[in-house]
Write a protein that holds these residues in place. Structure first.
Motif, PDB file in Angstrom:
ATOM      1  N   MET A   1      -4.729   1.050 -11.207  1.00 56.53           N
ATOM      2  CA  MET A   1      -4.359   0.804  -9.990  1.00 56.53           C
ATOM      3  C   MET A   1      -3.707   2.057  -9.195  1.00 56.53           C
ATOM      4  N   ASP A   2      -4.122   3.074  -9.889  1.00 62.10           N
ATOM      5  CA  ASP A   2      -3.492   4.291  -9.351  1.00 62.10           C
ATOM      6  C   ASP A   2      -4.110   4.797  -8.154  1.00 62.10           C
ATOM      7  N   LYS A   3      -5.345   4.228  -7.769  1.00 64.12           N
ATOM      8  CA  LYS A   3      -5.915   4.687  -6.574  1.00 64.12           C
ATOM      9  C   LYS A   3      -5.749   3.777  -5.478  1.00 64.12           C
ATOM     10  N   HIS A   4      -5.668   2.318  -5.650  1.00 64.63           N
ATOM     11  CA  HIS A   4      -5.423   1.329  -4.924  1.00 64.63           C
ATOM     12  C   HIS A   4      -3.895   0.752  -4.599  1.00 64.63           C
ATOM     13  N   GLY A   5      -3.181   0.939  -5.557  1.00 60.66           N
ATOM     14  CA  GLY A   5      -1.803   0.677  -5.575  1.00 60.66           C
ATOM     15  C   GLY A   5      -1.707  -0.943  -6.109  1.00 60.66           C
ATOM     16  N   TYR A   6      -0.362  -1.563  -5.690  1.00 60.85           N
ATOM     17  CA  TYR A   6      -0.368  -2.824  -6.082  1.00 60.85           C
ATOM     18  C   TYR A   6       0.050  -3.775  -4.905  1.00 60.85           C
ATOM     19  N   ASN A   7      -0.415  -3.412  -3.761  1.00 62.15           N
ATOM     20  CA  ASN A   7      -0.284  -4.108  -2.276  1.00 62.15           C
ATOM     21  C   ASN A   7      -1.368  -4.748  -2.037  1.00 62.15           C
ATOM     22  N   CYS A   8      -1.394  -6.104  -1.716  1.00 58.36           N
ATOM     23  CA  CYS A   8      -2.587  -6.583  -1.254  1.00 58.36           C
ATOM     24  C   CYS A   8      -3.257  -6.166  -0.078  1.00 58.36           C
ATOM     25  N   LYS A   9      -4.292  -5.793  -0.207  1.00 59.84           N
ATOM     26  CA  LYS A   9      -5.238  -5.120   0.857  1.00 59.84           C
ATOM     27  C   LYS A   9      -5.732  -5.915   1.695  1.00 59.84           C
ATOM     28  N   VAL A  10      -5.331  -7.307   1.801  1.00 62.61           N
ATOM     29  CA  VAL A  10      -5.623  -8.282   3.189  1.00 62.61           C
ATOM     30  C   VAL A  10      -4.185  -8.295   3.972  1.00 62.61           C
ATOM     31  N   CYS A  11      -2.944  -8.805   3.173  1.00 66.02           N
ATOM     32  CA  CYS A  11      -2.106  -8.985   3.896  1.00 66.02           C
ATOM     33  C   CYS A  11      -0.775  -7.912   3.744  1.00 66.02           C
ATOM     34  N   GLY A  12      -0.939  -7.132   2.565  1.00 66.98           N
ATOM     35  CA  GLY A  12      -0.026  -5.997   2.568  1.00 66.98           C
ATOM     36  C   GLY A  12       1.050  -6.413   1.536  1.00 66.98           C
ATOM     37  N   MET A  13       0.972  -7.907   1.239  1.00 67.33           N
ATOM     38  CA  MET A  13       2.090  -8.239   0.345  1.00 67.33           C
ATOM     39  C   MET A  13       2.466  -7.487  -0.927  1.00 67.33           C
ATOM     40  N   SER A  14       3.561  -7.123  -1.464  1.00 62.23           N
ATOM     41  CA  SER A  14       4.244  -6.701  -2.440  1.00 62.23           C
ATOM     42  C   SER A  14       4.753  -7.440  -3.526  1.00 62.23           C
ATOM     43  N   PHE A  15       4.407  -7.815  -4.706  1.00 64.92           N
ATOM     44  CA  PHE A  15       4.958  -8.592  -5.641  1.00 64.92           C
ATOM     45  C   PHE A  15       6.557  -7.839  -5.880  1.00 64.92           C
ATOM     46  N   GLU A  16       6.269  -6.551  -6.112  1.00 60.82           N
ATOM     47  CA  GLU A  16       7.704  -6.013  -6.290  1.00 60.82           C
ATOM     48  C   GLU A  16       8.761  -6.097  -5.320  1.00 60.82           C
ATOM     49  N   LYS A  17       8.295  -5.792  -4.111  1.00 60.00           N
ATOM     50  CA  LYS A  17       9.283  -5.952  -2.987  1.00 60.00           C
ATOM     51  C   LYS A  17       9.868  -7.556  -2.670  1.00 60.00           C
ATOM     52  N   THR A  18       8.923  -8.312  -3.080  1.00 64.72           N
ATOM     53  CA  THR A  18       9.302  -9.829  -2.885  1.00 64.72           C
ATOM     54  C   THR A  18       9.794 -10.329  -4.064  1.00 64.72           C
ATOM     55  N   TYR A  19       9.585 -10.081  -5.147  1.00 63.37           N
ATOM     56  CA  TYR A  19      10.222 -10.543  -6.375  1.00 63.37           C
ATOM     57  C   TYR A  19      11.149  -9.436  -7.365  1.00 63.37           C
ATOM     58  N   GLY A  20      11.139  -8.345  -6.904  1.00 57.98           N
ATOM     59  CA  GLY A  20      12.078  -7.439  -7.576  1.00 57.98           C
ATOM     60  C   GLY A  20      11.183  -7.089  -8.660  1.00 57.98           C
ATOM     61  N   LYS A  21      11.905  -6.457  -9.952  1.00 63.74           N
ATOM     62  CA  LYS A  21      11.335  -6.104 -10.949  1.00 63.74           C
ATOM     63  C   LYS A  21      10.483  -7.020 -11.598  1.00 63.74           C
ATOM     64  N   ILE A  22      10.475  -8.199 -11.798  1.00 64.00           N
ATOM     65  CA  ILE A  22       9.529  -9.167 -12.326  1.00 64.00           C
ATOM     66  C   ILE A  22       8.174  -8.989 -11.649  1.00 64.00           C
ATOM     67  N   GLY A  23       8.160  -8.634 -10.568  1.00 62.18           N
ATOM     68  CA  GLY A  23       7.049  -8.619  -9.699  1.00 62.18           C
ATOM     69  C   GLY A  23       6.235  -7.125  -9.689  1.00 62.18           C
ATOM     70  N   LYS A  24       7.044  -6.064 -10.623  1.00 67.26           N
ATOM     71  CA  LYS A  24       6.415  -4.647 -10.369  1.00 67.26           C
ATOM     72  C   LYS A  24       5.034  -4.770 -11.186  1.00 67.26           C
ATOM     73  N   GLY A  25       4.264  -4.165 -10.652  1.00 68.00           N
ATOM     74  CA  GLY A  25       2.772  -3.830 -11.440  1.00 68.00           C
ATOM     75  C   GLY A  25       1.983  -5.126 -11.376  1.00 68.00           C
ATOM     76  N   PHE A  26       2.385  -6.106 -10.697  1.00 63.93           N
ATOM     77  CA  PHE A  26       1.758  -7.446 -10.419  1.00 63.93           C
ATOM     78  C   PHE A  26       0.824  -7.620  -9.453  1.00 63.93           C
ATOM     79  N   ILE A  27      -0.690  -7.965  -9.585  1.00 61.05           N
ATOM     80  CA  ILE A  27      -1.308  -8.185  -8.280  1.00 61.05           C
ATOM     81  C   ILE A  27      -2.731  -8.767  -8.984  1.00 61.05           C
ATOM     82  N   HIS A  28      -3.462  -9.587  -8.215  1.00 64.52           N
ATOM     83  CA  HIS A  28      -4.799 -10.012  -8.529  1.00 64.52           C
ATOM     84  C   HIS A  28      -5.808  -9.038  -8.146  1.00 64.52           C
ATOM     85  N   ILE A  29      -6.930  -9.158  -8.952  1.00 65.15           N
ATOM     86  CA  ILE A  29      -8.196  -7.945  -8.437  1.00 65.15           C
ATOM     87  C   ILE A  29      -9.226  -8.823  -8.256  1.00 65.15           C
ATOM     88  N   HIS A  30      -9.941  -8.298  -6.987  1.00 66.80           N
ATOM     89  CA  HIS A  30     -11.016  -8.870  -6.587  1.00 66.80           C
ATOM     90  C   HIS A  30     -12.316  -7.995  -6.603  1.00 66.80           C
TER      91      HIS A  30
END
Length: 82
Positions: A1-30
């Motif tokens: 995910m180095d190239k794309h990062g972990y924010n949603c490419k549609v809505c911009g949601m960040s699991f880390e920003k929303t949930y803190g450390k438990i959300g770090k590095g979490f995202i679905h892949i399409h």
């Protein structure tokens, strides 16, 4: 995910920003091109073939067959913000 990062490419949601450390590095892949539409062998290019999306946007991308593109869903999302 180095190239794309972990924010949603549609809505911009960040699991880390929303949930803190438990959300770090979490995202679905399409898969940009549906796996069902690929005949035979296909060499996956993570930069060109995959995009990070949140689970809600991922579900909405697949609400149609064939799936919506990220750009189409972004447009729908922006049209419905009010």
């Amino acid at each position: 995910m180095d190239k794309h990062g972990y924010n949603c490419k549609v809505c911009g949601m960040s699991f880390e920003k929303t949930y803190g450390k438990i959300g770090k590095g979490f995202i679905h892949i399409h898969h940009i091109k549906s796996l069902a539409g690929i005949a035979g062998k296909h060499e996956l290019n993570p930069i060109k073939d995959l995009v990070p999306v949140c689970p809600n946007c991922h579900a909405m991308l697949h609400a149609y067959e064939p799936p919506l593109s990220v750009e189409e869903l972004k447009k729908i999302l922006n049209e419905n913000k009010g």
